[in-house]
Design an enzyme around this catalytic site. Sequence first.
Site, short mmCIF file in Angstrom:
data_model
loop_
_atom_site.label_atom_id
_atom_site.label_comp_id
_atom_site.label_asym_id
_atom_site.label_seq_id
_atom_site.Cartn_x
_atom_site.Cartn_y
_atom_site.Cartn_z
N TYR A 143 32.45 35.17 46.66
CA TYR A 143 33.53 36.15 46.62
C TYR A 143 33.22 37.18 45.54
O TYR A 143 32.87 36.82 44.42
CB TYR A 143 34.86 35.45 46.31
CG TYR A 143 36.06 36.39 46.23
CD1 TYR A 143 36.53 37.04 47.37
CD2 TYR A 143 36.71 36.61 45.02
CE1 TYR A 143 37.62 37.89 47.29
CE2 TYR A 143 37.81 37.46 44.94
CZ TYR A 143 38.26 38.10 46.07
OH TYR A 143 39.35 38.93 46.01
N ASP A 238 26.96 38.59 39.79
CA ASP A 238 28.41 38.72 39.65
C ASP A 238 28.88 37.58 38.74
O ASP A 238 29.06 36.45 39.17
CB ASP A 238 29.10 38.65 41.02
CG ASP A 238 30.61 38.83 40.90
OD1 ASP A 238 31.10 38.91 39.75
OD2 ASP A 238 31.29 38.89 41.94
N LYS A 266 37.73 38.85 34.23
CA LYS A 266 38.40 37.62 33.77
C LYS A 266 38.36 37.45 32.24
O LYS A 266 39.14 38.10 31.56
CB LYS A 266 37.86 36.42 34.55
CG LYS A 266 38.16 36.61 36.06
CD LYS A 266 37.97 35.41 36.93
CE LYS A 266 38.56 35.67 38.31
NZ LYS A 266 37.63 35.78 39.41
C1 PLP Z 1 37.65 36.90 40.51
C2 PLP Z 1 36.34 37.37 40.97
C3 PLP Z 1 36.14 38.69 41.38
C4 PLP Z 1 37.27 39.67 41.53
O1 PLP Z 1 37.89 39.97 40.32
P1 PLP Z 1 39.38 40.58 40.36
O2 PLP Z 1 39.66 40.85 38.92
O3 PLP Z 1 40.24 39.51 40.96
O4 PLP Z 1 39.33 41.79 41.17
C5 PLP Z 1 34.86 39.11 41.69
N1 PLP Z 1 33.83 38.26 41.61
C6 PLP Z 1 33.97 36.98 41.23
C7 PLP Z 1 32.78 36.09 41.13
C8 PLP Z 1 35.24 36.48 40.91
O5 PLP Z 1 35.38 35.20 40.58
#
Ligand code: PLP
Length: 429
Positions: A143, A238, A266
């Site tokens: 994701y 990511d 985060k």
């Molecule tokens: C949470 C997450 C996102 C998206 O971040 P948001 O702040 O919710 O838009 C993208 N990549 C990874 C790996 C994530 O865990």
Amino acid sequence: MGSLSSSYFEKAKTLIPGGVNSPVRAFKSVGGTPVFMKSAKGAYLHDVDGKSYIDLIGSWGPMLFGQAHPVIENAVKEALNDGFSFGAPTYKEVLIAEKICSMVPSIEKVRLVNSGTEATMAAIRLARAYTKCDKIIKFEGCYHGHGDSFLIAAGSGVATLGTPDSPGVTVSTAKDTLTAVYNDLESLQHLFEANINQVAAVIIEPVVGNMGLVIPKEGYLAGVRQLCDQYGALLIFDEVMTGFRLSPSGYQGICHIQPDLTTLGKIIGGGLPVGAYGGKAAIMDMIAPAGPVYQAGTLSGNPLATTAGLAMLNLITENLEVYTRLAEQGLKLKMGIRSQLDALGLSYTINQIGSMFTLFFTNQAVNNFADAKTSDATLYGKYFHGMLERGIYLPPSQYESWFISDAIREEELAKILQASEETLQQMFA
Ligand SMILES: *Cc1c(COP(=O)(O)O)cnc(C)c1O
């Protein structure tokens, strides 16, 4: 029912789609009514009906030191005195950029945004501009936020809802996103071979948190790096979830692979909305106003969010032993739950690394999304509700990682294991 949570949820559903502002919160995959929270401190969440829970999601990752850590809280309170947003540069943005670049060696320059989603969307635009190629490769079950290009075989909330491709994503967008199987170098190589000189970037969660926790096999990420170099694509890690969660320099500091670009979020906001993307200066300097690749944000680098993030990163570098402590707690949690499941003769897989953890109700090893999907989601739902009833707040989906915070110490760990023992007894004995 008659709880405040359920009456709030009924009202919420008349005003907000599905009653929530982010889908996984709605408890769809585990059933039941979501709990509305009122406050949180340390290891605990407190709901609107007066019940408390040990927090094993930590706002889906940001709360490394537990909820409302006094250092972060005080920094934000103090920053409030100076105003909320100026739409002009502040020195704190320079300080947090300096901090990020010093903590993550592959990042020479960094741009702040407001969420992980924004960071990944900007990173692939940049990669496309830099390589002059259109396609990207992602992995099934990974994701990367809710940008159109990523809602193809995305895990997490999308997997939970069973809509692997969201309506509204155009066919022409989807055709530029290729999907490989995680932990399988051959599937990546096949995609490269079939798309010579067309792939701008490979984007990957170096440790996956969004199909439940999945850990890369030995040598896998080095293989991904090598294939990117061989076929002329950028490698984007990511690390929105893993950045500062698994080490002060992200998972790249553990696996010693240097990505070209990294996305963060985060933890970097300390609980306020922040994301970031960064990498090699030669690539980052293509971003406006230094270069032609447009990306902007009215509230990007917001002083309150930047303050919280900077306080969080300072807290990390002043308490590096936190990672050892978190890993010990993660291991104890794994050993504890493992012995409970073994005693009942159950088939299961527990994936754990540092403070990230997932219990899968499957007899298979879980190394990719197809493996994760063999887990019995109904059993997870029962386990989730048994734990919730006993005051433990787990992610309301099989396809999410649990997050241990540093506020979870022996007392909380004992309570978690006690609740798990009782829940498993109730389910299986
Ligand atoms: C949470 C997450 C996102 C998206 O971040 P948001 O702040 O919710 O838009 C993208 N990549 C990874 C790996 C994530 O865990």
